[in-house]
Design a protein around this motif. Structure first.
Motif, short mmCIF file in Angstrom:
data_model
loop_
_atom_site.label_atom_id
_atom_site.label_comp_id
_atom_site.label_asym_id
_atom_site.label_seq_id
_atom_site.Cartn_x
_atom_site.Cartn_y
_atom_site.Cartn_z
N ILE A 1 0.87 -1.18 0.00
CA ILE A 1 0.00 0.00 0.00
C ILE A 1 0.90 1.23 0.00
CG2 ILE A 1 -1.77 -1.23 1.35
CD1 ILE A 1 -1.04 0.82 3.69
N MET A 2 0.33 2.37 -0.40
CA MET A 2 1.08 3.62 -0.32
C MET A 2 0.35 4.55 0.64
SD MET A 2 2.09 6.25 -3.40
CE MET A 2 3.35 5.26 -4.19
N ILE A 3 1.11 5.22 1.51
CA ILE A 3 0.52 6.21 2.41
C ILE A 3 1.34 7.50 2.37
CG2 ILE A 3 -0.44 4.47 3.98
CD1 ILE A 3 1.84 5.13 5.94
N SER B 1 0.41 19.38 1.82
CA SER B 1 -0.29 18.97 0.60
C SER B 1 0.39 17.73 0.00
CB SER B 1 -0.33 20.11 -0.41
OG SER B 1 0.98 20.49 -0.73
N LEU B 2 -0.31 17.10 -0.96
CA LEU B 2 0.21 15.89 -1.59
C LEU B 2 1.42 16.20 -2.46
CD1 LEU B 2 -2.95 14.01 -2.96
CD2 LEU B 2 -1.48 13.30 -1.05
N ASN B 3 2.39 15.30 -2.46
CA ASN B 3 3.51 15.42 -3.38
C ASN B 3 3.22 14.51 -4.58
OD1 ASN B 3 5.93 15.53 -4.72
ND2 ASN B 3 7.19 15.29 -2.87
N LEU B 4 2.40 15.03 -5.48
CA LEU B 4 1.89 14.23 -6.59
C LEU B 4 3.00 13.64 -7.49
CD1 LEU B 4 -0.85 13.23 -7.46
CD2 LEU B 4 -1.10 15.25 -8.90
N GLU C 1 6.16 8.88 -9.13
CA GLU C 1 7.52 8.36 -9.29
C GLU C 1 7.75 7.12 -8.42
OE1 GLU C 1 10.35 11.61 -8.60
OE2 GLU C 1 11.67 10.05 -7.72
N SER C 2 7.15 7.10 -7.23
CA SER C 2 7.39 6.00 -6.29
C SER C 2 6.47 4.81 -6.53
CB SER C 2 7.20 6.47 -4.85
OG SER C 2 7.90 7.65 -4.61
N TRP C 3 5.50 4.99 -7.39
CA TRP C 3 4.53 3.92 -7.62
C TRP C 3 5.21 2.71 -8.26
CZ3 TRP C 3 2.62 1.14 -11.77
CH2 TRP C 3 1.47 0.37 -11.50
N GLU C 4 4.84 1.53 -7.81
CA GLU C 4 5.32 0.28 -8.42
C GLU C 4 4.10 -0.59 -8.69
OE1 GLU C 4 8.28 -1.64 -5.90
OE2 GLU C 4 8.85 0.34 -5.16
N PRO C 5 4.22 -1.55 -9.62
CA PRO C 5 3.04 -2.34 -10.01
C PRO C 5 2.39 -3.10 -8.85
CG PRO C 5 4.79 -2.64 -11.61
CD PRO C 5 5.38 -1.85 -10.48
N ASN C 6 3.15 -3.40 -7.79
CA ASN C 6 2.51 -4.13 -6.69
C ASN C 6 1.88 -3.21 -5.63
OD1 ASN C 6 4.87 -3.27 -5.61
ND2 ASN C 6 5.53 -5.24 -4.79
N VAL C 7 1.91 -1.91 -5.88
CA VAL C 7 1.16 -0.98 -5.01
C VAL C 7 -0.30 -1.04 -5.44
CG1 VAL C 7 0.77 1.44 -4.36
CG2 VAL C 7 3.11 0.56 -4.54
N LYS C 8 -1.12 -1.68 -4.63
CA LYS C 8 -2.51 -1.90 -5.02
C LYS C 8 -3.44 -0.81 -4.49
CE LYS C 8 -1.88 -5.62 -7.38
NZ LYS C 8 -2.39 -6.91 -7.01
N LEU C 9 -3.05 -0.20 -3.38
CA LEU C 9 -3.92 0.79 -2.74
C LEU C 9 -3.11 2.02 -2.38
CD1 LEU C 9 -5.51 -1.67 -0.17
CD2 LEU C 9 -6.86 -0.48 -1.89
N VAL C 10 -3.67 3.20 -2.68
CA VAL C 10 -3.08 4.44 -2.20
C VAL C 10 -4.07 5.04 -1.21
CG1 VAL C 10 -2.21 6.72 -2.85
CG2 VAL C 10 -1.95 4.80 -4.44
N PHE C 11 -3.66 5.17 0.06
CA PHE C 11 -4.55 5.72 1.08
C PHE C 11 -4.30 7.21 1.25
CE2 PHE C 11 -4.94 1.27 2.38
CZ PHE C 11 -6.29 1.21 2.73
N LEU C 12 -5.34 8.00 1.01
CA LEU C 12 -5.27 9.44 1.24
C LEU C 12 -6.31 9.80 2.30
CD1 LEU C 12 -5.22 10.60 -2.50
CD2 LEU C 12 -3.26 10.08 -1.02
N CYS C 13 -6.02 10.78 3.10
CA CYS C 13 -6.94 11.15 4.18
C CYS C 13 -7.23 12.63 4.05
CB CYS C 13 -6.27 10.82 5.51
SG CYS C 13 -7.33 11.01 6.94
N SER C 14 -8.50 12.98 3.83
CA SER C 14 -8.84 14.38 3.56
C SER C 14 -10.20 14.74 4.16
CB SER C 14 -8.85 14.62 2.04
OG SER C 14 -9.19 15.95 1.75
N PRO C 15 -10.25 15.63 5.16
CA PRO C 15 -9.13 16.27 5.85
C PRO C 15 -8.22 15.23 6.50
CG PRO C 15 -11.21 17.35 6.44
CD PRO C 15 -11.55 16.12 5.67
N ASN C 16 -6.92 15.56 6.51
CA ASN C 16 -5.96 14.58 7.00
C ASN C 16 -5.88 14.59 8.53
OD1 ASN C 16 -3.82 12.62 6.71
ND2 ASN C 16 -2.35 14.26 7.17
#
Ligand SMILES: *Cc1c(COP(=O)(O)O)cnc(C)c1O
Length: 347
Positions: free
Chosen positions: A96-98, A129-132, A137-152
């Protein structure tokens, strides 16, 4: 479109057929000899609840302005987080990505499932803010979920809607983008759930625990494309929402005290923000779109101890990424906030 989503989920879950509890389908009848229950209704609870309570799902779908088949009622949104990780991440393989500093449960759920965590920190100098570019750039094919929290949580800021939507677009067919909106009611933004029809990989988490004042009943909602909801239904525990909880949720959802309470919290948030900004030991304070504020003290331990002496408990966030000496304070009732201010004046 559904195929792209299905290929992101764990193939063994896609392939399995859900455990069919006796009451999975709407069956007509009046003599229920199908679920090994006690036949005497000496309490209102001798029968199992509906796996997904129809009426509650209907009201929640109205509240969140989505279709009933686009939502899953869970035991808090924490259960939604856990189910998503179990659905999409194979142990020892997927990630996952956080974006730290953020809510701790994403990592906990991933660790339990044996999924590792890719971290792309929020930009502290740009109000968290998000570093889009870095996310992409850091994404890899096995990253299945990106968790964002808003409001964080714990920084209190909204993430940019255009950043989130552009991420959904770029991640189409690659990752699910989960937006945790536990505090959205306190903010100036609408829910992103309205973009569900444009982005099938968008998942939104809502909860009755914060603005609706129902943390004690553990009731959360996962909002997603109906194909994802179908898959989540395969892995959620049987009959997860107890009957008393369904009753209480229905009772309070129809009340409108919350609207006024949210207004008071927002006013109190400004009052506390202004007060904190004036204190000499407050080095930095961030604008908040939620029901809490975070500030950086010269020495957080001294502040926490002084408050605790007056019986006031604050949340130490100083060990979180990029938050040394930072304290999170929940906006209380006007009286509680005044007492907090008195305690802080004495520090
Ligand atoms: C409080 C909180 C939750 C948990 O909500 P429950 O519905 O009570 O499980 C989820 N996400 C964030 C960001 C929270 O702060």
């Amino acid at each position: 479109m559904p195929n792209k989503l299905l290929s992101l989920a764990r193939p063994e879950i896609v392939a399995m057929s859900a455990y069919r509890s006796a009451r999975s389908e709407k069956v007509q009848g009046n003599i229920w000899l199908d679920a090994n229950e006690n036949p005497w209704d000496h309490s209102p609870y001798n029968r199992y609840p509906e796996p997904q309570p129809y009426l509650l799902a209907f009201y929640l779908s109205q509240l969140y302005d989505v279709k009933s088949n686009q939502l899953l009622i869970t035991r808090g949104s924490d259960e939604g987080i856990d189910l998503l990780v179990r659905l999409f991440c194979a142990a020892g393989k997927d990630q996952i990505m956080i974006c730290p500093p953020t809510y701790g449960m994403y990592r906990v759920a991933a660790t339990i499932q044996g999924a590792s965590v890719v971290e792309v920190p929020l930009l502290k100098e740009q109000n968290f803010s998000l570093n889009l570019p870095k996310i992409l750039e850091s994404w890899e094919p096995n990253v299945k979920l990106v968790f964002l929290c808003s409001p964080n949580n714990p920084t209190g800021n909204l993430l940019s809607t255009s950043d989130i939507l552009s991420l959904c677009k770029k991640m189409d067919g690659k990752s699910i983008v989960v937006v945790d909106e536990a505090y959205i009611e306190f903010s100036s933004n609408d829910s992103l759930a309205k973009y569900l029809k444009d982005y099938s990989n968008l998942v939104v988490l809502r909860t009755l625990s914060k603005a609706y004042g129902l943390a004690g009943i553990r009731c959360g909602v996962t909002i997603a494309n109906e194909n994802i909801i179908e898959l989540l239904k395969k892995i959620i525990a049987p009959y997860p929402i107890p009957k008393p909880i369904i009753k209480i949720a229905l009772e309070f959802l129809n009340s409108d005290v919350f609207k006024n309470q949210i207004k008071i919290i927002q006013q109190e948030r400004s009052r506390l923000f202004n007060f904190l900004s004036e204190l000499s030991f407050v080095k930095k304070i961030w604008e908040s779109e939620s029901n809490f504020l975070i500030f950086e003290a010269s020495d957080s331990r001294i502040v926490l101890e002084a408050c605790l002496k007056k019986g006031i408990v604050l949340r130490d966030r100083s060990s979180e990424y990029n938050l040394s000496n930072c304290i999170r304070v929940t906006i209380g009732s006007p009286t509680e906030n005044t007492l907090l201010m008195e305690a802080l004046r004495d520090v």
